[in-house]
Design a protein around this motif. Structure first.
Motif, short mmCIF file in Angstrom:
data_model
loop_
_atom_site.label_atom_id
_atom_site.label_comp_id
_atom_site.label_asym_id
_atom_site.label_seq_id
_atom_site.Cartn_x
_atom_site.Cartn_y
_atom_site.Cartn_z
N GLU A 150 0.85 -1.17 0.00
CA GLU A 150 0.00 0.00 0.00
C GLU A 150 0.90 1.23 0.00
O GLU A 150 2.08 1.13 0.33
N PRO A 151 0.36 2.39 -0.34
CA PRO A 151 1.21 3.59 -0.34
C PRO A 151 1.90 3.84 1.00
O PRO A 151 3.05 4.29 1.03
N ALA A 200 -2.66 10.70 2.66
CA ALA A 200 -2.64 9.79 1.51
C ALA A 200 -1.88 10.40 0.34
O ALA A 200 -1.12 9.71 -0.37
N LEU A 201 -2.05 11.70 0.12
CA LEU A 201 -1.33 12.38 -0.96
C LEU A 201 0.17 12.36 -0.72
O LEU A 201 0.96 12.18 -1.65
N TYR A 203 1.85 10.05 1.01
CA TYR A 203 2.32 8.68 0.79
C TYR A 203 2.37 8.33 -0.70
O TYR A 203 3.22 7.56 -1.14
N GLU A 204 1.45 8.91 -1.46
CA GLU A 204 1.42 8.64 -2.90
C GLU A 204 2.49 9.43 -3.67
O GLU A 204 2.69 9.20 -4.86
N ALA A 206 2.38 12.70 -4.29
CA ALA A 206 1.66 13.62 -5.18
C ALA A 206 2.45 14.92 -5.38
O ALA A 206 3.32 15.28 -4.59
#
Length: 332
Positions: A150-151, A200-201, A203-204, A206
């Motif tokens: 997962e990220p 989440a951004l 970890y991704e 972005a």
């Protein structure tokens, strides 16, 4: 700044193995091994998204029925992982019950199971509404050592020998994001679910120019900020957490080499210590670690903390002997 994972052994050291790992500030948890889990409250079981099973000896898998019973009639996707033969064992468990009423359930509950081999993974899903019949057949994919990716985290698996193939696992957090409450207050920004999107951004990976929307309660002057500016203003990023879980493995040189590689640098190692070194011949015959081997392993891996479990009942009157033996080996 607390840790992201809050691991705890479900049972005492003489009882069935199971490691419950809830996530801080999230309604989510992982479970490693699935022995008797009556000590876990239903609200905790409902948090579980993934279960990683070392092998299907009864004391590592008997809790499956409790999980199944609590999740029936709920909207839930549950992911399970196990070693060679796991899909057949799981199918046998599911076939042991009559499911004539589940086709009328309005909720969607599906089991997603993966059987891990050294070089490949076999996956299948079992929907509740079909009586848990395998849906779509078995899908095969290469296995690169990572069971879950997962990220924000990965779960690695390595094969060990216990007279039968078993898995050991490592949970790695990529990095830790701590929100600075005083910074939120200065910006007059409320905490809330939007912070999960912000994390989440990150970890991704972005683009830092990505605009993060902030709830309207922050006031008309602050509807959003760029990801980069928000990170600089309210977040502190630090190294991620690492947990390792090893149960039921012979103390052979090959196994020890694999275990050291898996658990190297762990913040917390959970490791079986079934026998005293005085009974190492018994441990060898039964393919288990001694407390001394567990302590040496923790030392070789330079772990920050370790916890012992899965003691043989022969030490019920003297558990401190195993603890002292492991500690002496750990301190060298």
């Amino acid at each position: 700044m607390g840790p992201s994972f809050l691991p705890r052994l479900v049972n005492g050291p003489f009882d069935d193995p199971a490691l419950f790992v809830p996530f801080r500030h999230q309604h989510r948890a992982l479970l490693f091994d699935l022995g008797d889990i009556t000590a876990l409250a239903p609200r905790d079981i409902l948090k579980i998204s993934h279960i990683f099973i070392t092998h299907t000896h009864m004391d590592h898998f008997a809790g499956f029925d409790r999980v199944l019973r609590i999740l029936l009639g709920r909207d839930k996707d549950l992911f399970l992982y196990g070693p060679r033969g796991f899909l057949a064992n799981l199918s046998g468990k599911l076939a042991g019950y009559c499911w004539n009423l589940v086709e009328g359930y309005a909720n969607r509950f599906t089991l997603h199971a993966t059987e891990i081999h050294p070089d490949r993974a076999l996956s299948c899903q079992y929907p509740c509404q079909t009586g848990f019949l395998a849906d779509g057949g078995i899908r095969e994919s290469p296995f690169d050592g990572i069971a879950l990716r997962e990220p924000a985290l990965t779960v690695r698996a390595v094969h060990l020998d216990h007279g039968t193939p078993v898995l050991a696992f490592r949970l790695d957090e990529r990095f830790r994001i701590n929100i600075i409450k005083s910074a939120l207050d200065r910006l007059r920004v409320p905490p809330g679910p939007w912070l999960n999107r912000f994390k989440a951004l990150l970890y991704e990976g972005a683009n830092p120019d990505t605009i993060v929307r902030i709830p309207a309660t922050a006031g008309p002057s602050l509807e959003g900020m760029s990801l980069g500016a928000l990170k600089a203003a309210i977040a502190r990023v630090s190294p991620g957490q690492r947990l390792a879980y090893i149960a039921d493995a012979a103390g052979t040189p090959e196994n020890m080499k694999k275990m050291v590689a898996l658990a190297q640098g762990a913040d917390h190692l959970f490791v079986e210590a079934a026998f005293s070194d005085n009974d190492r011949d018994i441990a060898r015959r039964k393919n288990h670690l001694t407390a001394r081997q567990a302590g040496r392993l923790a030392r070789a891996c330079r772990v920050k903390q370790y916890s012992l479990f899965h003691y043989s009942p022969r030490y019920s009157d003297c558990p401190e002997m195993l603890e002292m033996e492991a500690e002496e080996a750990f301190r060298g």
